[in-house]
Design an enzyme around this catalytic site. Structure first.
Site, PDB file in Angstrom:
ATOM      1  N   HIS A 479       0.831  -1.203   0.000  1.00 22.98           N
ATOM      2  CA  HIS A 479       0.000   0.000   0.000  1.00 22.98           C
ATOM      3  C   HIS A 479       0.866   1.254   0.000  1.00 22.98           C
ATOM      4  CE1 HIS A 479      -3.664   2.355   1.222  1.00 22.98           C
ATOM      5  NE2 HIS A 479      -2.723   3.144   1.726  1.00 22.98           N
ATOM      6  N   GLU A 480       1.792   1.322   0.939  1.00 21.45           N
ATOM      7  CA  GLU A 480       2.614   2.519   1.047  1.00 21.45           C
ATOM      8  C   GLU A 480       3.539   2.678  -0.155  1.00 21.45           C
ATOM      9  OE1 GLU A 480       1.772   4.704   3.011  1.00 21.45           O
ATOM     10  OE2 GLU A 480       0.493   3.484   4.303  1.00 21.45           O
ATOM     11  N   HIS A 483       1.596   4.373  -2.853  1.00 18.33           N
ATOM     12  CA  HIS A 483       1.677   5.821  -2.678  1.00 18.33           C
ATOM     13  C   HIS A 483       3.026   6.333  -3.187  1.00 18.33           C
ATOM     14  CE1 HIS A 483      -1.950   6.851  -0.554  1.00 18.33           C
ATOM     15  NE2 HIS A 483      -1.694   6.101   0.501  1.00 18.33           N
ATOM     16  N   HIS A 486       3.211   6.701  -6.820  1.00 18.00           N
ATOM     17  CA  HIS A 486       2.442   7.866  -7.257  1.00 18.00           C
ATOM     18  C   HIS A 486       3.342   9.102  -7.259  1.00 18.00           C
ATOM     19  CE1 HIS A 486      -1.783   9.960  -6.907  1.00 18.00           C
ATOM     20  NE2 HIS A 486      -1.267  10.055  -8.107  1.00 18.00           N
TER      21      HIS A 486
END
Length: 697
Positions: A479-480, A483, A486
């Protein structure tokens, strides 16, 4: 870069590897004077823009604002990283001082009449300026930012708004520090085999390490409030009394009376937020926060949350009945308590799917999951990620990586900070030291390389032993890193729309979507290997893991959705005199089962009260989940989780464009349509659940 007086050059002249800061040359005592000098420098730059004798243009106003305050950005990036990931009493004292000071500074900018007149003039003439799509988005962001910060208010109202913002900044810092203080001060020390009954070796190892960090001798084990220790302890410990004791400490963070109690802080925060929204012409704070999001308004948020809530609650009650049956088999009468749920859910999973979390964990080595994360990025986006050793970061545990494009061009720097420590706040997050953009800077450089970091709180193993993750830990890492990608894949011109500079309910799409690739069979087959033998996870176990993906879905969704509903209630209802009474009222109205608690109870709900990043916005994880379930379905429809056509569309329309394009427009460009919640409900295993009559009463 021209160094301002009173600033340690290491804070602003980042001359380390590929532009990294020299972290080891920055002392805690450097920050106060550096902030004072950098704030003054930024004030001068703002005055030059606002008072220019030239007619306003996009270049001399908006572009100038985009690159102003570079020194302040650098000092801030280093300071807030230290405040969150490696703090101490000196930094915490500075945080309480600097947070309000920064708020005052930005309030002055937002209420600078001459500056707003220039931006407003450009906004009025925007159709005649020949702007690109990205430039129009940047102009709109600046104009709305001024208006939402009070540029159109009377002088008296502006002064009041500035006081509110300054006070809120101080309260947010205080809230987070109180939670950290409660987490640091509590531990449950265990020494006997009786107390350790059921605790598997990997957890004993982590608890032994935690005890040593607290100065205990060998043979002593500490249960701490780090999620990577408390959750597995609640899952495996056979001692119901110790589970209850640990659980009560966990859910009481921020609500223990005394100096670290957060209830008065929450009350004041909610009152000030409501007043702020009223000053700006909004019905409530949620309406203010949602005005610039995909959801648009509180009604749309609550419609989604309640649609999911009814199905999740019904599923959770089915799960609770099954757990109650297991307890009865052991001769335990009475209802399932919150400290029972994880323990008996694990037993139920073993029975239903014939595997346990303890059996799975030896196959989930941190090193291998990091490799898996990087491999997925290579397959999807063509980047390669290589560790650079011997580079000093902001803590000895932090690792440094170079990220290069397919042609070898350096794309980003990435720092991974994976282990829990007392100086780090709980949870996991992504942030940046600097964001990607292409603008010329006053130091002579053109554009900046993104420097991104991930912070997690996994249990640190004993020296010489591998760190073993739970499946939830592994998802958190993916998940991180989603990010992180991104930020690292960003390819825009202007820094304000770079990377994660998107609306709050879109920002979780790249991260939650990336989680899906963890459980792609070819990834698990390759990287889920036993830490002792190197053997891959047996296919039978892999099949069970995949079959169990929606196990405990009712519990997980109820935990989250109850928190999101309370968040929305706080920010849509009238004055809140007693936050805990409002929390109890909302949970009673929706029928929260007594066996489950909110994922984040109000006194330690840092998403919402440690700053306002996710205030009236915790729902955004679910909003983005609607998007991510639909987005991954696009790959599933091709029959190839790494389909190159879809991967290219994903990179070009989601990961690289930041906030330079409207989120609905960019999602349509990727998928061809906007999603509905059905794919998300299916992913959670809730699509076919029958809602219970009156479950929302």
């Amino acid at each position: 870069m021209t160094q301002s007086a009173a600033i340690n050059s290491a804070l602003v002249d980042w001359s380390g590897l590929n532009g990294l800061p020299h972290f080891d040359r920055v002392k805690d005592e450097d920050f106060r004077s550096a902030f004072d000098a950098a704030l003054a420098r930024h004030d001068t730059e703002i005055d030059e823009i606002a008072n220019s004798a030239e007619a306003p243009t996009f270049a001399n106003t908006i572009t100038a604002l985009e690159v102003a305050g570079d020194e302040l950005s650098r000092v801030s990036a280093l300071f807030w990283n230290r405040a969150g990931a490696h703090t101490n009493e000196t930094i915490q004292a500075l945080e309480r001082e600097i947070a309000p000071k920064m708020s005052r500074h930005y309030s002055r900018i937002a209420m600078n009449e001459a500056l707003f007149r220039r931006v407003d003039t450009l906004w009025d003439k925007r159709a005649d300026l020949g702007l690109t799509g990205e430039e129009l988005r940047v102009l709109e962001r600046h104009w709305k930012g001024f208006v939402r910060s009070g540029a159109k208010l009377s002088k008296e109202q502006q002064e009041r708004l500035a006081v509110i913002n300054e006070t809120l900044a101080g309260l947010g810092a205080k809230f987070g520090q109180n939670v950290l203080a409660d987490e640091k001060s509590w531990s449950l020390i265990l020494t006997s085999e009786d107390e350790l009954e059921g605790v598997p070796p990997f957890l004993r190892d982590a608890m032994a390490g935690a005890a040593r960090e607290r100065g205990e001798k060998d043979g002593v084990y500490a249960v701490t409030l780090s999620r990577s220790i408390i959750e597995p302890f609640l899952t495996f410990s056979k001692r119901r009394d110790l589970r209850e004791k640990a659980f009560q400490a966990w859910v009481s963070r921020g609500h223990n009376g005394g100096e670290t109690d957060n209830i008065a802080t929450v009350r004041e925060v909610l009152s000030l937020r409501a007043e702020k929204a009223g000053l700006l012409g909004y019905e409530n704070f949620a309406a203010y926060k949602l005005d610039d999001t995909m959801a648009k308004n509180p009604a749309n948020v609550n419609d989604l949350l309640m649609k999911v809530w009814r199905k999740a609650r019904a599923k959770a009650l089915e799960e609770e009945a099954a757990l109650s049956g297991l307890m009865a088999e052991e001769g335990i009468n009475g209802s399932v308590q919150p400290w029972d749920w994880r323990y008996y859910a694990e037993k139920l999973r073993e029975r239903m799917f014939d595997f346990s979390e303890s059996e799975l964990k030896p196959y989930l080595q941190l090193e291998k999951i990091i490799e898996a994360c990087f491999d997925v990025a290579t397959r999807l986006f063509g980047v390669t990620i290589t560790e650079v050793r011997g580079v000093t970061a902001y803590h000895p545990d932090v690792r440094v990586f170079e990220v290069r494009d397919a042609d070898g061009t350096l794309k980003a720097m990435f720092l991974g900070d994976y282990f829990a420590r007392p100086s780090k706040r709980s949870g996991a997050w992504m942030s940046s030291f600097q964001s990607q953009h292409k603008l010329p800077l006053k130091n002579g450089a053109t554009g900046e390389l993104p420097i991104i970091y991930n912070v997690c709180n996994f249990a640190k193993p004993s020296k010489g032993k591998p760190a073993l993750l739970s499946l939830d830990d592994a998802r958190t890492l993916f998940h991180e890193f989603g990010h992180g990608l991104h930020g690292m894949l960003s390819d825009v011109t202007y820094p304000s729309v770079s990377g994660t500079g998107v609306s709050r309910d879109f920002v979780e799409l790249p991260s939650q979507l990336y989680e899906h690739w963890l459980t792609v069979p070819e990834i698990l087959t390759r990287y889920a290997v036993h830490y002792e033998t190197g053997a891959p996870m047996p296919k039978a176990l892999l099949d069970k893991v995949l079959a169990a993906r929606t196990f405990n879905a009712g519990f997980n969704t109820v935990e989250f959705t109850s928190s999101a509903l309370v968040d929305m209630a706080f920010h849509t209802r009238g004055p809140v005199e007693d936050p805990m009474a409002v929390q109890a009222e909302v949970l009673s109205e929706i029928g929260l089962p007594s066996s489950i608690v909110m994922r984040h109870a109000t006194p330690h709900f840092q998403h919402v009260f440690s700053g306002d990043g996710y205030s009236a916005g915790y729902y955004s994880y679910m909003w983005s989940e609607v998007l991510d379930a639909d987005a991954f379905a696009a790959f599933e429809e091709t029959g190839n989780a790494f389909d190159p056509v879809m991967a290219r569309k994903l990179k070009n329309n989601i990961y690289s464009v930041g906030g330079s394009i409207d989120p609905e427009e960019t999602y349509r460009a990727f998928r061809g349509k906007l999603p509905d919640p059905d794919a998300m409900l299916k992913k959670k295993g809730l699509a076919m659940v029958q809602e219970l009559a009156g479950s929302d009463a």
